[in-house]
Design an enzyme around this catalytic site. Structure first.
Site, PDB file in Angstrom:
ATOM      1  N   ALA A  38       0.692  -1.339  -0.096  1.00  0.00           N
ATOM      2  CA  ALA A  38      -0.008  -0.134   0.095  1.00  0.00           C
ATOM      3  C   ALA A  38       1.041   1.394   0.285  1.00  0.00           C
ATOM      4  O   ALA A  38       0.508   2.233  -0.474  1.00  0.00           O
ATOM      5  CB  ALA A  38      -0.889   0.334   1.388  1.00  0.00           C
ATOM      6  N   THR A  39       2.159   1.285   0.451  1.00  0.00           N
ATOM      7  CA  THR A  39       2.905   2.287   0.744  1.00  0.00           C
ATOM      8  C   THR A  39       3.048   2.783  -0.940  1.00  0.00           C
ATOM      9  O   THR A  39       3.159   4.031  -1.232  1.00  0.00           O
ATOM     10  CB  THR A  39       4.270   1.931   1.282  1.00  0.00           C
ATOM     11  N   THR A  83       9.300  -7.155 -13.230  1.00  0.00           N
ATOM     12  CA  THR A  83       8.898  -8.585 -13.238  1.00  0.00           C
ATOM     13  C   THR A  83       7.634  -8.868 -12.253  1.00  0.00           C
ATOM     14  O   THR A  83       8.120  -8.588 -11.121  1.00  0.00           O
ATOM     15  CB  THR A  83       9.798  -9.596 -13.265  1.00  0.00           C
ATOM     16  N   CYS A 122       3.491   3.699  16.202  1.00  0.00           N
ATOM     17  CA  CYS A 122       3.225   3.341  14.570  1.00  0.00           C
ATOM     18  C   CYS A 122       4.195   3.830  13.827  1.00  0.00           C
ATOM     19  O   CYS A 122       4.710   3.231  12.928  1.00  0.00           O
ATOM     20  CB  CYS A 122       1.898   4.066  14.356  1.00  0.00           C
ATOM     21  N   ALA A 133      -1.801  -6.777   0.847  1.00  0.00           N
ATOM     22  CA  ALA A 133      -2.205  -8.200   1.347  1.00  0.00           C
ATOM     23  C   ALA A 133      -2.089  -8.676   2.795  1.00  0.00           C
ATOM     24  O   ALA A 133      -2.696  -9.382   3.309  1.00  0.00           O
ATOM     25  CB  ALA A 133      -1.458  -9.244   0.412  1.00  0.00           C
ATOM     26  N   HIS A 134      -0.908  -7.899   3.440  1.00  0.00           N
ATOM     27  CA  HIS A 134      -0.484  -8.419   4.658  1.00  0.00           C
ATOM     28  C   HIS A 134      -1.299  -7.939   5.739  1.00  0.00           C
ATOM     29  O   HIS A 134      -1.086  -8.255   6.969  1.00  0.00           O
ATOM     30  CB  HIS A 134       0.875  -8.302   4.788  1.00  0.00           C
ATOM     31  N   GLN A 194      -6.407  -1.043   5.248  1.00  0.00           N
ATOM     32  CA  GLN A 194      -6.982  -1.847   6.523  1.00  0.00           C
ATOM     33  C   GLN A 194      -8.481  -2.163   6.143  1.00  0.00           C
ATOM     34  O   GLN A 194      -8.813  -3.062   6.956  1.00  0.00           O
ATOM     35  CB  GLN A 194      -7.220  -0.786   7.583  1.00  0.00           C
TER      36      GLN A 194
END
Ligand SMILES: *Cc1c(COP(=O)(O)O)cnc(C)c1O
Length: 386
Positions: free
Chosen positions: A73-74, A242, A328, A202-203, A181
């Site tokens: 997302a970053t 790739t 954070c 994804a994480h 989120q």
């Protein structure tokens, strides 16, 4: 030694075994480069990527060509914000965002500010939500982008995406949302919500780290972007390099599971969360942070009066893995910019605990965690008096 109970699911989530199982063949057997169009190795890898792309697109009511895979997302936020800024700066150089965004939105915006763009940093209400009238009033003729996150990573607050999207569309301004989120936790629909760009990862949804995506609207209106990584021209030239099929397949599986289990799991998490709050709120001087109902079901964020923030986290650490209002931004000891934006004072902002309850959190673990939290708060307060 027993490891602490993991309650930090907004930082990252443990990977679901079913996700790993889906990924494994793509490390070894289907190792091809999905861009190799001249042989079966490439086709196999591409088939896995294609399926994941379709799953992720469907999950947000987009089409597969609108999904651009990134490292997370970053990177997606950087591509969205800097990509729009570079592509549209001749139309205008004004961007609107919110004080409580993730650093991955704040930092690219500050970078653009240093280049001469003008950024409006909207404050939030006491419950963590943006004021829609204020947002509408901030839009100018030179505004090119509004970026408002879907679900806050500290206080779980859900922003009114559909209403914001409506305002943006009426004013012909692109709407980007950081949904890191939110994906797999709450319903997302880029059509109904008039979203033009959406960052995913994804994480945070029981998938692997190092993979995410940016949704880029292709029609009504088409969004142009300046690519931030140039090279082989993959991902419609938006993001060269790739593709990484095992990660992409895992991302697709994680989103598929998140969606399939969203409703039931949401109810279970909300119950655990509410029970935890019921117990914690018996103590004096424990405050609920964020909106009472418009929030992620697995998020509980509280501020604790009369204790030192660092001592609180140190006391919790052996038994539960949680983050504080200052953790954070890694080692920073500054109070959280999110809790501060709610109007909490500095010491209450520092003495805050973010519980991130997740798919593998059991009811027994939650009970132990709350019991330990209450004991810790009481003993710190006692020590202070004595
Ligand atoms: C975790 C998170 C990010 C960063 O995502 P990565 O995939 O780790 O780069 C960005 N925004 C929000 C809201 C997040 O919670």
């Amino acid at each position: 030694m027993q490891r602490p109970i993991y309650l930090d699911c907004h930082s990252t989530t443990p990977m679901d075994q079913r996700v790993l199982d889906a990924m494994l063949p793509y490390f070894t057997e289907h190792f091809g480069n999905p861009s190799s169009t001249s042989h079966a190795y490439g086709w196999e890898a591409e088939a896995g990527v294609k399926q994941a792309r379709e799953t992720i697109a469907q999950a947000i009511n987009a089409s597969a060509e609108e999904i651009v895979f990134t490292s997370g997302a970053t990177e997606a936020n950087n591509l969205a914000i800097k990509g729009v800024a570079e592509a549209y700066f001749t139309h205008g150089q004004h961007i609107i965002t919110v004080a409580t965004e993730h650093r991955a939105v704040i930092d690219p915006c500050q970078y653009l500010e240093s280049l001469g763009f003008e950024i409006t940093w909207l404050p939030v209400e006491e419950d963590g939500r943006v004021d829609l009238d204020r947002l509408a009033d901030s839009i100018r003729s030179d505004t090119i982008l509004v970026s408002v996150m879907a679900a806050n990573s500290e206080i779980g607050v859900l922003q009114p995406l559909a209403e914001i999207g409506h305002i943006c569309r009426e004013n012909n301004v692109f709407f980007h949302t950081d949904a890191a989120q939110a994906i797999g936790k709450i319903p997302l629909d880029v059509e109904a919500m008039n979203i033009d760009l959406m960052s995913l990862t994804a994480h945070k949804v029981y998938g692997p780290k190092g993979i995410g995506a940016l949704y880029v609207r292709r029609r009504n209106p088409r969004v142009r972007l300046a690519s931030q990584i140039q090279g082989g021209g993959q991902e419609r030239e938006f993001r060269s390099g790739t593709l990484y099929p095992p990660q992409i397949v895992g991302f697709g599986k994680a989103v598929e599971l998140g969606l399939a289990e969203m409703e039931q799991e949401g109810e279970r998490l909300a119950k655990l969360r509410d029970r935890a709050w019921e117990a914690l709120s018996q103590l004096e001087g424990v405050y609920w942070n964020g909106h009472p109902t418009q929030r992620l079901p697995g998020n509980l964020n509280v501020s604790v009066a009369g204790v030192d923030g660092t001592a609180l986290i140190l006391g919790l650490q052996p038994v539960i893995a949680v983050s504080s209002g200052s953790a954070c931004s890694s080692q920073s000891t500054e109070p959280s910019h999110v809790i501060t934006a709610l109007g909490r004072g500095k010491s209450l902002a520092k003495a805050s605990i973010r519980f991130g309850i997740g798919r593998f959190t059991t009811s027994e673990e939650m009970d132990q965690a709350i019991e330990h939290t209450i004991r810790t708060i009481e003993s710190l307060r006692k020590a202070k008096q004595g």
